[in-house]
Enzyme design. Structure first.
Site, short mmCIF file in Angstrom:
data_model
loop_
_atom_site.label_atom_id
_atom_site.label_comp_id
_atom_site.label_asym_id
_atom_site.label_seq_id
_atom_site.Cartn_x
_atom_site.Cartn_y
_atom_site.Cartn_z
N GLU A 1 -47.41 -115.73 64.26
CA GLU A 1 -48.60 -116.37 64.69
C GLU A 1 -49.21 -117.46 63.63
O GLU A 1 -48.87 -117.54 62.56
CB GLU A 1 -49.69 -115.30 64.89
CG GLU A 1 -49.75 -114.66 66.24
CD GLU A 1 -50.52 -115.65 67.10
OE1 GLU A 1 -50.78 -116.51 66.67
OE2 GLU A 1 -50.92 -115.14 68.30
N ASN B 1 -59.09 -115.14 70.59
CA ASN B 1 -58.06 -116.24 70.33
C ASN B 1 -58.49 -117.34 70.85
O ASN B 1 -59.60 -117.90 71.00
CB ASN B 1 -56.97 -115.54 71.38
CG ASN B 1 -55.68 -115.37 70.65
OD1 ASN B 1 -55.06 -116.13 69.92
ND2 ASN B 1 -54.73 -114.44 71.33
N ASP C 1 -53.30 -117.53 74.88
CA ASP C 1 -53.14 -117.17 73.32
C ASP C 1 -53.63 -118.22 72.56
O ASP C 1 -54.63 -118.49 72.70
CB ASP C 1 -51.74 -116.51 73.05
CG ASP C 1 -51.45 -115.69 71.99
OD1 ASP C 1 -51.94 -115.81 70.88
OD2 ASP C 1 -50.67 -114.71 72.20
#
Length: 299
Positions: free
Chosen positions: A18, A147, A206
């Site tokens: 991430e 997000n 995301d």
């Protein structure tokens, strides 16, 4: 730009990669592996990333004015000096770390850090926080998985998604004061229906990045694709990916035209991982429109 040109950065695989960050000063890529509790640095030509273990899950990272990184972890905000490995706590979390953690975040142009939290139970009990010298302020509440944070090139629009809700929102943004306008649903995606095969599911939004033309690149988790959306929310491009679970794009490289995409393999079915050996890799691709330089945290 073509899907056949996508390549993994190295042979290293994250469990849940991430927060890719092209560092504006160091000209290297940083990222995190959340469940592995690692901050990683990807140097050009290196066979493997440099790794700094973390005592708690890191949700995101940001460049810090004056050097080093700020790491938003389950247990609060920390600094990390990659030159020495030294880590110091800046602030405790504004939530119960037994039930939530920091997730996706970025600094705005004035150096305030914005981070969306995540509820471990995926209930709408988390918030989007603005963090500055006065501490953390909950600016948007009722989120399950904060997000997709990004700003328009002129700084007048803030984008943020709730992955659980399959929705990207936008707000008018005042960079001088850090004030947000009302939350407006911008793009909604269909939720996966019972018994719907993954091959027929488009995924949920995301992490994201905005390019110089104001287009919003979003990773569609479980959708095996990346979308490039116009400021009006129209799909400009759809990039099929060789992995089921992309997590976040980042634009960087010397000219800002290298697209980096973090991906996940944690808790994925064994047959999927056999079929998709690049799951967990950082993927790269050259694109036509460069990204915006990353802002720095001023604290």
């Amino acid at each position: 730009m073509h899907a056949d040109d996508i390549r993994p950065l190295t042979d290293h695989r994250c469990l849940l990669g991430e927060s890719p960050l092209w560092h504006p000063d160091e000209q290297v890529l940083y990222s995190v592996d959340i469940p592995a509790r690692q901050v990683l640095r990807w140097r050009e030509g290196a066979a493997a990333p440099d790794i700094w273990p973390q005592a708690a899950e890191p949700g995101c990272i940001a460049a810090r004015e004056g050097g080093g990184l700020v790491v938003a972890r389950r247990d609060g905000l920390w600094t990390l000096d990659p030159a020495t490995g030294q880590q110091e706590q800046l602030a405790l979390p504004p939530y119960d770390p037994a039930q939530q953690r920091y997730n996706d975040g970025k600094p705005d142009a004035a150096g305030r850090l914005w981070v969306g939290a995540l509820s471990d139970a995926r209930r709408p009990e988390a918030a989007l926080y603005r963090i500055d010298a006065n501490g953390a302020t909950a600016m948007v509440e009722g989120m399950a998985v904060g997000n997709g944070l990004a700003w328009s090139p002129d700084g007048g629009t803030l984008y943020a998604s709730d992955t659980k809700a399959h929705t990207i929102y936008r707000h008018a943004f005042d960079v001088t004061t850090g004030a947000l306008g009302p939350r407006e649903p911008w793009v909604r995606f269909p939720e996966r229906q019972p018994d719907q095969p993954l091959s027929a599911y488009g995924g949920r939004p995301d992490g994201a990045a905005v390019d110089l033309e104001g287009a919003y690149w979003v990773a569609m988790f479980e959708g095996q694709r990346l979308l490039r959306l116009s400021p009006e929310g129209r799909v400009l491009q759809e990039l099929p990916l060789p992995v089921r679970c992309p997590t976040m794009p980042c634009l960087g490289g010397v000219d800002g035209r290298t697209l980096f995409i973090t991906t996940a393999r944690d808790k994925r079915p064994a047959e999927e991982l056999v079929a998709q050996p690049w799951a967990g890799a950082v993927l790269t691709l050259r694109v036509d429109v460069p990204g915006l330089p990353a802002n720095r945290v001023r604290r």
